[in-house]
Design a protein around this motif. Structure first.
Motif, mmCIF file in Angstrom:
data_model
loop_
_atom_site.group_PDB
_atom_site.id
_atom_site.type_symbol
_atom_site.label_atom_id
_atom_site.label_comp_id
_atom_site.label_asym_id
_atom_site.label_seq_id
_atom_site.Cartn_x
_atom_site.Cartn_y
_atom_site.Cartn_z
ATOM 1 N N LEU A 118 0.848 -1.190 0.000
ATOM 2 C CA LEU A 118 0.000 0.000 0.000
ATOM 3 C C LEU A 118 0.882 1.237 0.000
ATOM 4 O O LEU A 118 2.054 1.186 0.391
ATOM 5 N N GLY A 132 -3.320 3.858 -2.806
ATOM 6 C CA GLY A 132 -3.680 2.559 -3.352
ATOM 7 C C GLY A 132 -3.073 1.442 -2.544
ATOM 8 O O GLY A 132 -2.098 1.632 -1.814
ATOM 9 N N GLY A 133 -3.668 0.275 -2.664
ATOM 10 C CA GLY A 133 -3.137 -0.877 -1.960
ATOM 11 C C GLY A 133 -3.864 -2.148 -2.359
ATOM 12 O O GLY A 133 -4.919 -2.115 -3.007
ATOM 13 N N VAL A 134 -3.288 -3.251 -1.968
ATOM 14 C CA VAL A 134 -3.865 -4.558 -2.274
ATOM 15 C C VAL A 134 -5.251 -4.660 -1.653
ATOM 16 O O VAL A 134 -5.415 -4.496 -0.442
ATOM 17 N N GLY A 137 -8.071 -0.775 -3.818
ATOM 18 C CA GLY A 137 -8.259 0.074 -4.980
ATOM 19 C C GLY A 137 -7.267 1.217 -5.012
ATOM 20 O O GLY A 137 -6.404 1.346 -4.128
ATOM 21 N N ALA A 138 -7.366 2.038 -6.042
ATOM 22 C CA ALA A 138 -6.505 3.212 -6.188
ATOM 23 C C ALA A 138 -7.377 4.441 -6.372
ATOM 24 O O ALA A 138 -8.404 4.386 -7.068
ATOM 25 N N HIS A 150 -7.835 4.274 -12.662
ATOM 26 C CA HIS A 150 -7.495 3.013 -13.311
ATOM 27 C C HIS A 150 -6.507 3.291 -14.436
ATOM 28 O O HIS A 150 -6.567 4.344 -15.092
ATOM 29 N N ALA A 221 2.686 0.431 -5.311
ATOM 30 C CA ALA A 221 1.425 -0.028 -4.715
ATOM 31 C C ALA A 221 0.236 0.653 -5.380
ATOM 32 O O ALA A 221 -0.805 0.019 -5.632
ATOM 33 N N GLU A 224 -0.165 -0.639 -9.161
ATOM 34 C CA GLU A 224 -0.678 -1.995 -9.229
ATOM 35 C C GLU A 224 -2.128 -2.064 -8.749
ATOM 36 O O GLU A 224 -2.930 -2.826 -9.297
ATOM 37 N N ALA A 225 -2.498 -1.250 -7.763
ATOM 38 C CA ALA A 225 -3.894 -1.197 -7.324
ATOM 39 C C ALA A 225 -4.797 -0.630 -8.412
ATOM 40 O O ALA A 225 -6.000 -0.933 -8.459
#
Length: 256
Positions: A118, A132-134, A137-138, A150, A221, A224-225
């Motif tokens: 994150l 953002g984080g696992v 979301g971002a 996105h 993080a 990727e989120a």
């Protein structure tokens, strides 16, 4: 001791990054001096003030998570990776900041088992905050509020690429981009490039020059989120916990 859930850790990182951004803006408005560190990189009062604020906040709220911060390491603090730790770059893009440009960031990322899980990244000059984080979301927060972000699929007309301002003449960049359909190539400084990939404005950020783990943990993080990817040139993941904190060359891409 209260053990915070990841959503609360992300909220903590976001708040501290936003507060550090305000500290940086205040110092920028009144003026500052730039000095050179032993590694020939610049540092300012804003770097130190932002880092001090972030460290106080993280260590008070999460004393069970070690913090690795750029200026502490530069000052000689010896630290090694643990299963979980914060990585802090209080002012990524100090050269941009010192030159009066706007592309600099505040990065606070959390690493767990070698992976950036994150992060929060503030862009002080733009009054933007990315998180953002696992599983979280971002999002981007600005004067219009908070919205999900996105990455995008590359458009048919070709890739929009951002590369480093300070490595724009690196011959490896032209070699890497050779035979790829490029619609636009720009060069800016700092981790702002990651934000533009995460929000779907840019398709590719190849980083062939040196970076440190605190430069990339929070941005990774977030990207990727948002659906993007950060890998080494051979396609393997960019991971954390290296003995010297130095990253090899990597590529940041949007949706594949």
């Amino acid at each position: 001791m209260t053990i915070l859930a990841d959503k609360d850790l992300l909220a903590l990182a976001a708040r501290l990054a936003d507060e550090a951004a305000e500290i940086i803006r205040t110092i920028r408005a009144r003026g500052f001096e730039t000095v050179t560190k032993t590694d020939s990189s610049p540092v300012t009062e804003a770097d130190h003030a932002a880092e001090a604020h972030i460290l106080r906040g993280l260590r008070a709220a999460t004393p069970y998570i070690p913090v690795i911060a750029e200026e502490e390491v530069a000052a000689g603090l010896q630290a090694s990776a643990t299963p979980s730790y914060w990585l802090v770059d209080p002012l990524d893009g100090t050269r941009e900041f010192a030159a009066g440009r706007d592309d600099f960031t505040v990065n606070i990322g959390l690493v767990r088992d070698g992976h950036a899980v994150l992060g929060a990244m503030a862009l002080p000059a733009y009054h933007q905050l990315y998180t953002g984080g696992v599983g979280l979301g971002a999002h981007r927060t600005d004067k219009q509020g908070t919205q999900a972000i996105h990455t995008r699929k590359p458009p048919a007309e070709g890739l929009t690429v951002l590369a480093s301002r300070h490595h724009a003449d690196d011959t490896r960049l032209a070699e890497y981009l050779n035979n790829q359909p490029i619609a636009h190539l720009g060069n800016i400084g700092s981790a702002v490039k990651f934000a533009r990939v995460a929000e779907g404005l840019v398709d590719l950020y190849p980083r062939l020059g040196p970076t440190m783990e605190w430069d990339t943990a929070a941005p990774q993080a977030i990207v990727e989120a948002a659906g993007g990817h950060i890998t080494l040139l051979d396609g393997t993941p960019l991971i954390y916990g290296k003995a010297d904190w130095k990253n090899p060359p990597f590529v940041c891409t949007g949706t594949r």
